[in-house]
Scaffold this active site. Structure first.
Site, PDB file in Angstrom:
ATOM      1  CE  LYS A 262      -3.869   4.037   2.328  1.00  0.00           C
ATOM      2  NZ  LYS A 262      -5.049   3.423   2.865  1.00  0.00           N
TER       3      LYS A 262
ATOM      4  CE  LYS B  29      -7.256  -2.077   6.968  1.00  0.00           C
ATOM      5  NZ  LYS B  29      -7.451  -0.560   6.930  1.00  0.00           N
TER       6      LYS B  29
ATOM      7  CE  LYS C 101      -4.694   0.188   0.668  1.00  0.00           C
ATOM      8  NZ  LYS C 101      -5.592  -0.544   1.592  1.00  0.00           N
TER       9      LYS C 101
ATOM     10  CG  ASP D 173     -10.494  -0.871   5.150  1.00  0.00           C
ATOM     11  OD1 ASP D 173     -10.673  -1.156   5.985  1.00  0.00           O
ATOM     12  OD2 ASP D 173      -9.417  -0.249   4.908  1.00  0.00           O
TER      13      ASP D 173
ATOM     14  CG  ASP E  13      -7.680   2.376   0.823  1.00  0.00           C
ATOM     15  OD1 ASP E  13      -9.007   2.862   0.831  1.00  0.00           O
ATOM     16  OD2 ASP E  13      -7.219   1.830   1.824  1.00  0.00           O
TER      17      ASP E  13
ATOM     18  CD  GLU F 260      -8.808  -0.850   1.094  1.00  0.00           C
ATOM     19  OE1 GLU F 260      -7.974  -0.985   0.307  1.00  0.00           O
ATOM     20  OE2 GLU F 260      -8.921  -0.789   2.099  1.00  0.00           O
TER      21      GLU F 260
ATOM     22  N   GLY G 278      -3.952  -4.154   5.948  1.00  0.00           N
ATOM     23  CA  GLY G 278      -2.933  -3.903   7.192  1.00  0.00           C
ATOM     24  C   GLY G 278      -3.240  -2.598   7.913  1.00  0.00           C
TER      25      GLY G 278
ATOM     26  CB  SER H 140      -0.965   0.014   1.296  1.00  0.00           C
ATOM     27  OG  SER H 140      -1.636   1.190   1.467  1.00  0.00           O
TER      28      SER H 140
END
Ligand SMILES: O=C(O)CCC(=O)C1=CC=C[C@@H](O)[C@@H]1C(=O)O
Ligand SMILES: [Mg+2]
Length: 371
Positions: free
Chosen positions: A166, A265, A164, A241, A191, A216, A293, A138
């Site tokens: 952000k 998670k 991934k 998430d 995400d 996400e 994570g 990520s």
């Protein structure tokens, strides 16, 4: 048979990430958290980790609420009740509403203790069969697009199985398009950490051209209704998430069509027992899952690895190698990623030893609760 417990120790640690991590909700580098340790008379030690952050910007929990809830509510429940299996913990904690990360930190130590008492790995105790797991990485929001491209290139070279990225308003479609152009065949996802609203549908629909594995949590942290509207308007699979705290949330989100993928998670859902239940339900309902994570130290990372050995975890997770986060991790050996894979340890419990010297060096407070 009961799970004998002599004492539980909770240690507060302060660690610093090698690099700041930026998401749509802010930047963090200092990481405070608890390591929980459940001990029996035979010298077995089970470890758990709390994943809440210092500020309540991912969820309502914080390091301080974890301390309050563990000490004043959850540990007294464990002292008053005999456990026959780690699954009992989530049932006993049910009267306490939410505070899932606090619950998970204690439940995790009991799962590890139980596996060590049985002399089996945590993965085996959970029913996991994989001996290695695929992992992704990520990447936080970077100062410039060129910085992002360089960072992606670095991790692609290291072999991570998916990247991934952000995103937030102003750092999304154009940025992802630049990454896609330079990396036409790399599995990429985004995400948003709940940075958008339904007004952004036309904007987010542009992502459909970029062949992303998923987006996400694009909408509010507590929403599953609007996500269903957005999923109906987009080809790209939506992954939830922040919105999913339990099996019940999962059932409702799937029923509404709010997502096609769930990021499990352990801390967010209250522990390994609930995580496994969500996994089992998703497997039955053809919903793909992966393990997220929370910038964990080694103990939390080891729990993520054990959970990911379950067969429904078909997509690479966010559990990168220890050295990506820390100068020195609290476990030995550290978690290593080779060609985008982590070899699952077969030793009892979490399968990694605690480096007591490093643990002590980062500990700023500790409390022991005798049973
Ligand atoms: O590398 C990791 O541990 C995952 C990092 C990551 O993506 C996240 C960490 C913490 C909070 C969130 O921003 C987040 C996530 O939303 O998945
Ligand atoms: Mg997320």
């Amino acid at each position: 048979m009961t799970i004998p417990i002599k004492q539980i120790k909770i240690r507060k640690l302060n660690m610093r990430l090698k690099n700041p991590f930026t998401t749509s909700f802010g930047t963090m580098q200092d990481r405070a958290f608890f390591i929980t340790e459940a001990e029996d008379e035979e010298g077995n030690h089970g470890f758990g980790e709390s994943v809440a952050f210092i500020s309540p910007w991912y969820s309502e929990e914080t390091v301080e609420t974890n301390a309050h809830v563990m000490e004043d509510f959850l540990i007294p429940i464990l002292k008053e009740n005999k456990l026959t299996h780690p699954d009992d913990v989530s049932a006993l904690f049910t009267p306490i509403k939410r505070h899932n990360m606090a619950k998970s930190a204690l439940e995790g130590a009991i799962w590890d203790l139980y596996a060590k008492q049985k002399n089996i790995s945590l993965a085996e105790a959970l029913g996991g069969k994989k001996t290695e797991i695929d992992v992704g990485i990520s990447i936080g929001i970077q100062p410039t697009v060129q910085d992002l491209l360089n960072t992606v290139d670095h991790y692609v070279q290291e072999g991570y199985k998916r990247i991934k990225i952000k995103i937030k308003p102003g750092w999304d479609v154009d940025v992802l398009r630049a990454v896609r152009e330079q990396f036409p065949d790399t599995p990429i996802m985004a995400d948003a950490n709940s940075a958008y609203t339904l007004k952004d549908i036309p904007h987010l629909q542009q992502l459909d051209d970029l062949d992303l594995m998923m987006i996400e949590q694009p909408l509010a942290h507590d929403d599953i209704v609007d996500h269903a509207k957005l999923q109906a308007a987009m080809k790209t699979p939506i992954c939830l998430d922040e919105s999913i705290h339990s099996l019940e949330d999962t059932r409702k989100a799937i029923q509404l069509g709010s997502c096609k993928i769930i990021n499990i998670k352990i801390g967010r859902v209250g522990g390994l027992t609930e995580a496994k239940r969500i996994h089992d339900y998703c497997l039955k309902h053809d919903i793909a899952v992966w393990c997220g994570g929370m910038l964990e130290a080694g103990v939390g990372r080891a729990h993520n690895i054990a959970l990911t050995t379950l067969s429904g975890f078909t997509l690479p997770g966010d559990t990168a190698g220890s050295s990506r986060y820390w100068e020195k991790d609290i476990i030995t050996p550290e978690v290593k990623v080779e060609s985008g894979k982590i070899h699952v340890p077969s030793k009892p419990g979490i399968g990694y030893a605690i480096d007591r010297q490093v643990l002590d060096a980062f500990t700023v407070e500790e409390k022991v609760f005798h049973f």
